[in-house]
Motif scaffolding. Sequence first.
Motif, PDB file in Angstrom:
ATOM      1  N   PRO A 502      -3.743  40.861  -1.305  1.00 26.99           N
ATOM      2  CA  PRO A 502      -3.273  42.247  -1.387  1.00 26.99           C
ATOM      3  C   PRO A 502      -4.059  43.176  -0.463  1.00 26.99           C
ATOM      4  O   PRO A 502      -5.232  42.947  -0.170  1.00 26.99           O
ATOM      5  N   GLY A 503      -3.395  44.243  -0.024  1.00 32.36           N
ATOM      6  CA  GLY A 503      -4.029  45.239   0.836  1.00 32.36           C
ATOM      7  C   GLY A 503      -3.024  45.803   1.826  1.00 32.36           C
ATOM      8  O   GLY A 503      -1.963  45.205   2.074  1.00 32.36           O
ATOM      9  N   VAL A 504      -3.362  46.991   2.377  1.00 27.09           N
ATOM     10  CA  VAL A 504      -2.469  47.625   3.357  1.00 27.09           C
ATOM     11  C   VAL A 504      -3.169  47.838   4.696  1.00 27.09           C
ATOM     12  O   VAL A 504      -2.567  48.378   5.633  1.00 27.09           O
ATOM     13  N   GLY A 505      -4.436  47.468   4.826  1.00 28.12           N
ATOM     14  CA  GLY A 505      -5.117  47.574   6.108  1.00 28.12           C
ATOM     15  C   GLY A 505      -5.695  48.939   6.407  1.00 28.12           C
ATOM     16  O   GLY A 505      -5.753  49.336   7.583  1.00 28.12           O
ATOM     17  N   LEU A 506      -6.134  49.671   5.383  1.00 29.41           N
ATOM     18  CA  LEU A 506      -6.723  50.991   5.603  1.00 29.41           C
ATOM     19  C   LEU A 506      -8.221  51.021   5.318  1.00 29.41           C
ATOM     20  O   LEU A 506      -8.923  51.916   5.790  1.00 29.41           O
ATOM     21  N   GLY A 507      -8.725  50.074   4.549  1.00 28.62           N
ATOM     22  CA  GLY A 507     -10.112  50.123   4.104  1.00 28.62           C
ATOM     23  C   GLY A 507     -11.111  50.147   5.245  1.00 28.62           C
ATOM     24  O   GLY A 507     -12.034  50.970   5.264  1.00 28.62           O
ATOM     25  N   LEU A 508     -10.943  49.254   6.228  1.00 31.23           N
ATOM     26  CA  LEU A 508     -11.904  49.190   7.328  1.00 31.23           C
ATOM     27  C   LEU A 508     -11.780  50.397   8.253  1.00 31.23           C
ATOM     28  O   LEU A 508     -12.768  50.825   8.857  1.00 31.23           O
ATOM     29  N   SER A 509     -10.577  50.933   8.384  1.00 30.97           N
ATOM     30  CA  SER A 509     -10.407  52.151   9.170  1.00 30.97           C
ATOM     31  C   SER A 509     -11.191  53.304   8.545  1.00 30.97           C
ATOM     32  O   SER A 509     -11.881  54.063   9.244  1.00 30.97           O
ATOM     33  N   ILE A 510     -11.097  53.431   7.231  1.00 33.63           N
ATOM     34  CA  ILE A 510     -11.857  54.469   6.521  1.00 33.63           C
ATOM     35  C   ILE A 510     -13.357  54.201   6.624  1.00 33.63           C
ATOM     36  O   ILE A 510     -14.162  55.111   6.832  1.00 33.63           O
ATOM     37  N   THR A 511     -13.729  52.937   6.488  1.00 28.79           N
ATOM     38  CA  THR A 511     -15.142  52.570   6.589  1.00 28.79           C
ATOM     39  C   THR A 511     -15.717  52.969   7.943  1.00 28.79           C
ATOM     40  O   THR A 511     -16.816  53.542   8.024  1.00 28.79           O
ATOM     41  N   LYS A 512     -15.002  52.678   9.007  1.00 28.18           N
ATOM     42  CA  LYS A 512     -15.493  53.043  10.349  1.00 28.18           C
ATOM     43  C   LYS A 512     -15.609  54.557  10.498  1.00 28.18           C
ATOM     44  O   LYS A 512     -16.567  55.062  11.115  1.00 28.18           O
ATOM     45  N   ALA A 513     -14.635  55.310   9.967  1.00 25.02           N
ATOM     46  CA  ALA A 513     -14.692  56.771  10.051  1.00 25.02           C
ATOM     47  C   ALA A 513     -15.938  57.301   9.349  1.00 25.02           C
ATOM     48  O   ALA A 513     -16.598  58.227   9.838  1.00 25.02           O
ATOM     49  N   ILE A 514     -16.293  56.713   8.203  1.00 27.43           N
ATOM     50  CA  ILE A 514     -17.494  57.153   7.469  1.00 27.43           C
ATOM     51  C   ILE A 514     -18.752  56.839   8.276  1.00 27.43           C
ATOM     52  O   ILE A 514     -19.647  57.678   8.414  1.00 27.43           O
ATOM     53  N   VAL A 515     -18.823  55.618   8.815  1.00 24.80           N
ATOM     54  CA  VAL A 515     -20.004  55.233   9.601  1.00 24.80           C
ATOM     55  C   VAL A 515     -20.135  56.114  10.843  1.00 24.80           C
ATOM     56  O   VAL A 515     -21.236  56.576  11.191  1.00 24.80           O
TER      57      VAL A 515
END
Length: 546
Positions: A502-515
């Motif tokens: 399961p997943g839509v592929g947004l988690g790592l995008s958000i993670t990079k924005a935070i970093v």
Amino acid sequence: MSERVLFVAAKRSYSKLSLRARVGLCELPLATLVVAAGIAALVAWPTLANNPAFIAGVLMHLVLLAVSFLAPWERLPEGSYIVIPLLDFVAIGLTNAGANEQLPGIALLAVFPVIWISASGVLPFLGLIACFAGPFLILGLSALLGSDRPVFTAFLFGAMMVSISVSIRFASLNTAHSRRKLKATEAEVDHLRDVNTERERLLETILDTIDVGLVALDSGGRRTLTNRQQRSYDLLVETGDDDGGHLYGADKSTPLSPHRQPVQRAAAGETFSNYLVWLGPKDSQRAVATAATAMKDTAGRFAGSVIVSNDVTNMVETLSAKEDFVSNVSHELWTPLTSILGHLDLVLDDEQDLPPGVADQLSVARRNAERLYALVSDLLAAASGAASVHLRPTDLTGIVEHSIESAWPQASDTGVTLKADVPEILWTTSDPLRIRQVLDNLISNAIKYSPDGGTVTVRARQQCDAALLEVQDTGIGMSPSETSLIFGKFFRTVAARESSIPGVGLGLSITKAIVDSHGGTIHCTSVPGSGTTFTVTLPLHRSQEN
């Protein structure tokens, strides 16, 4: 340099003269010298006026000079003018015979016709004979008229003049050979110039055809090449006001300071890519993505730069519209989801009053509502762009320990072992809530993409002036091409889709924005079938650094 210019100018002027004028100019120096010498001799020795040979010689030179200028040499057979230097030998012989005692060196004037005959190239073999016979007869005629010079002197004089003629012949041949080589070189240079001009024209046409702006700078930051598209971008900027033109940052409203403008950055030797600027008045702005590459010479010094610019207005507007759509839809889902979760919590609080089996069904509904709630949260976070952070001294070790503790239930359900390798304390300047979100997402992904169990290891340590955080798993891994795309929105690997993870592929995008908002970095290394490692760097807290 000025002497060479004068020589070239004189050569061009001489080449424009008629054959009649050129023949006269060749005879003029000898005739002038003989007449001047004759006048001086008559003044010094008046008795020479009664010498018929001397007077005949001087008059013959004047006649030959007049014939040289007046004869229609263009109409006569080619090379017929050679008769003038041949007759010069006779005139010099008469002058020498008449004034041999008063002007003993006048016979040396024979060098003038020798040079003329030799340089003309007319009848080379007969010319050599004439160059010997003429000087020989000059002294021979003196001997016949009573001179005490022996015949051997006449022979030696003729041989000397032949030597001069041969030298002049060789010099002329070398000059002609050099001239032919020069002409061949000039022809080759002209050909190369034409080819180069044609290539430049072709290059300019190609560069003016493409829809990408291009600027080339030399080592001094001066423009050496600008294509048509770039000139149109320049026009958008130059229509600005007194503040330096319409050139704005990514927010479309802040004017770029000179040292942040793409061309100035490139002139300073910077290399950059995907640098977004906005051009033109605010009611008709265009988004342009710029990139620059600095060039180095063999010594490693800055030798210039090339800047390319691409109009990405449509793409930026499309992405903005997509994000607005996602944000609006997410907000519309947020309120009913919050209400659903609230009512489910109220009902489940009185679980003992529910009929048998209803509580389990409501729990299933609540878990799925929470999943949908998490999805909407991710959509809102992705649509909002870079995450806002509140930086303060934060112990990264404590965040790692709490995050691992929270992930134990998920890891136990899938048979994954969690390990931590962290120092006793590691201070960073960061937002603890956001970094916890980063770590939770990375650990959750590591567990989720290790469906057959395995080990997830979290490491933290100080490296130079940064804190290094690693999350390593032994899961399904990714290909190199997938690794380069992993931080894009809505991207999912082929293995994840095929495994129905399961997943839509947004988690790592958000993670990079935070970093990124922390001024840190994140990158991924992976091997298909052997696992993945995510590495995050964060700034250390200086005042409490261990």
